[in-house]
Structures are given as structure tokens and as C-alpha cells.
Design a protein around this motif. Structure first.
Motif, PDB file in Angstrom:
ATOM      1  N   VAL A 103       0.824  -1.218   0.000  1.00  0.00           N
ATOM      2  CA  VAL A 103       0.000   0.000   0.000  1.00  0.00           C
ATOM      3  C   VAL A 103       0.855   1.263   0.000  1.00  0.00           C
ATOM      4  CG1 VAL A 103      -1.751   1.318   1.261  1.00  0.00           C
ATOM      5  CG2 VAL A 103      -1.888  -1.182   1.171  1.00  0.00           C
ATOM      6  N   GLU A 184      -1.076   7.737   0.619  1.00  0.00           N
ATOM      7  CA  GLU A 184      -0.737   6.374   1.026  1.00  0.00           C
ATOM      8  C   GLU A 184      -0.714   6.249   2.553  1.00  0.00           C
ATOM      9  OE1 GLU A 184       0.589   8.117  -1.309  1.00  0.00           O
ATOM     10  OE2 GLU A 184       1.252   6.912  -3.025  1.00  0.00           O
ATOM     11  N   GLU A 187      -4.182   5.851   3.707  1.00  0.00           N
ATOM     12  CA  GLU A 187      -4.678   4.485   3.512  1.00  0.00           C
ATOM     13  C   GLU A 187      -4.195   3.568   4.630  1.00  0.00           C
ATOM     14  OE1 GLU A 187      -4.660   2.741  -0.473  1.00  0.00           O
ATOM     15  OE2 GLU A 187      -3.915   4.672  -1.215  1.00  0.00           O
TER      16      GLU A 187
END
Length: 212
Positions: A103, A184, A187
Motif C-alpha cells: 500500500v 498512502e 490508507e
């Protein structure tokens, strides 16, 4: 690591061998000074090197992290480079390692981060075995195609004739904003169900280099 013999020494040994059993090889001069660190190229010893950072979640929980696979070199002209295998990130938690790889760093498309710098050889020419010097360092860091300049100080110690250690004098502060990684990070925070993950992290390193 042994340094290659100078050409003159190689010729002397060859002539002595051809002269017959009565000839003796010249003795090494025990008073000879070690070659300056600016002579020849240097290569990173990954087994003796370490790159680590501290992440902070929920505003107060600090965790140690590191990268286990590094490679690098310093050329005779002072050109230095370091490659960090992003898939080697180690956070101590398997699922977190997986999220960092897939991720955050997206290692399938971005396998490595790079650090490049240009050193001034003249500032290290007199470094003797056992001696340390503190020097400023400006380096360019590239992660996922985005580059940023960082500044720090490093302590350079010549621990042996053909071995040098480079250690951060203070942590290098790196943030997600510098490399466009804010989304990111968001996330990661959502996946871990955390109220926050601090976007800036202190980075430290110990890099061992051997000549040749």
C-alpha cells in the motif's frame, strides 16, 4: 579486505621468482603509512550496515522500524550512492510489513529508494586510522519517482586501513509530504483503524564501507 599490490611491488616479486631460489622477496616497510581514504573506490558492507526509522501512531505510540537490505558505494571522486530495498522493510509485525510493501511503497512498481550525494575528497584525505571527522552532508533522496534534498551531519570514522564507518550525528527528519506519500499514509491509517499516524519520521543510519 586486502588492497591490490602496486605495480612496482608486483614486478619486484616476479623478478625475484625468476631469479632462482637464492633470491629473496623484498620485505614490506612496517613504517609505511596507510593509503589515504581517497585512494580507490569503496563498497557498502550490508551485513554491518543499518538504516532505521521511528514511526509514531495515535500521537504517542513510537515503534522502531528498519530496512534489512542495502547496497551502495563511494567512488574515488566522492560520488556516493545508496540503494534501499523497500521490500525489506521490517516493522516487527507481519501484516504491517505487508501493508508497507503493497500500500505505502507499492514495491511491485517501486522496488527501491535511492540516496545520492557528492562528497569532497579533499576533506577526507588526511583521515588516519582510528580518527573521526564530523562533516555536513547534503543528499538527494528518491522514493517512488519523487526526489527531495535532505541535509544532516555525519560522523566518519576510519576504523581500519580499508574500512570506514559513517554514522548520523543526529536523526534525519523525513516526511511523507516530501515524496507525495500523504494519500498512502492515509490508507495505512484507515486500514489500521488509527486516529493518526505522524507524517514525519526520524531516520538514523550506520553505514560500513570497505575499500575495493
Amino acid at each position: 579486505m586486502l588492497r591490490p599490490l602496486p605495480l612496482a611491488a608486483c614486478l619486484a616479486f616476479a623478478l625475484a621468482a625468476c631469479a632462482g631460489p637464492e633470491a629473496e622477496a623484498p620485505l614490506a616497510d612496517p613504517t609505511a603509512s596507510p593509503a589515504p581514504v581517497t585512494e580507490g573506490a569503496w563498497r557498502l558492507d550490508p551485513a554491518a550496515s543499518r538504516l532505521a526509522y521511528v514511526s509514531i501512531k495515535a500521537g504517542e505510540v513510537a515503534e522502531n522500524n528498519r530496512f534489512d537490505t542495502l547496497s551502495g558505494s563511494v567512488a574515488a571522486d566522492g560520488t556516493a550512492s545508496l540503494s534501499i530495498d523497500l521490500a525489506s522493510v521490517s516493522t516487527g509485525v507481519e501484516i504491517r510489513d505487508e501493508r508497507m510493501r503493497e500500500v505505502f511503497f507499492q514495491v511491485a512498481d517501486n522496488p527501491a529508494a535511492t540516496v545520492t550525494a557528492k562528497l569532497d575528497p579533499a576533506r577526507f584525505v588526511g583521515l588516519a586510522v582510528g580518527q573521526s571527522v564530523l562533516r555536513p552532508l547534503t543528499a538527494e533522496v528518491t522514493i517512488k519517482g519523487a526526489s527531495a534534498e535532505v541535509e544532516t551531519e555525519v560522523l566518519v570514522t576510519r576504523v581500519a586501513e580499508d574500512r570506514v564507518l559513517v554514522v548520523t550525528a543526529a536523526p534525519v527528519i523525513v516526511s511523507t509530504d516530501m515524496f507525495g506519500l500523504t494519500d498512502e499514509l492515509g490508507e495505512l491509517r484507515a486500514l489500521a483503524e488509527l486516529p493518526s499516524i505522524t507524517p514525519a519520521v526520524p531516520v538514523t543510519f550506520t553505514l560500513a564501507f570497505t575499500r575495493g
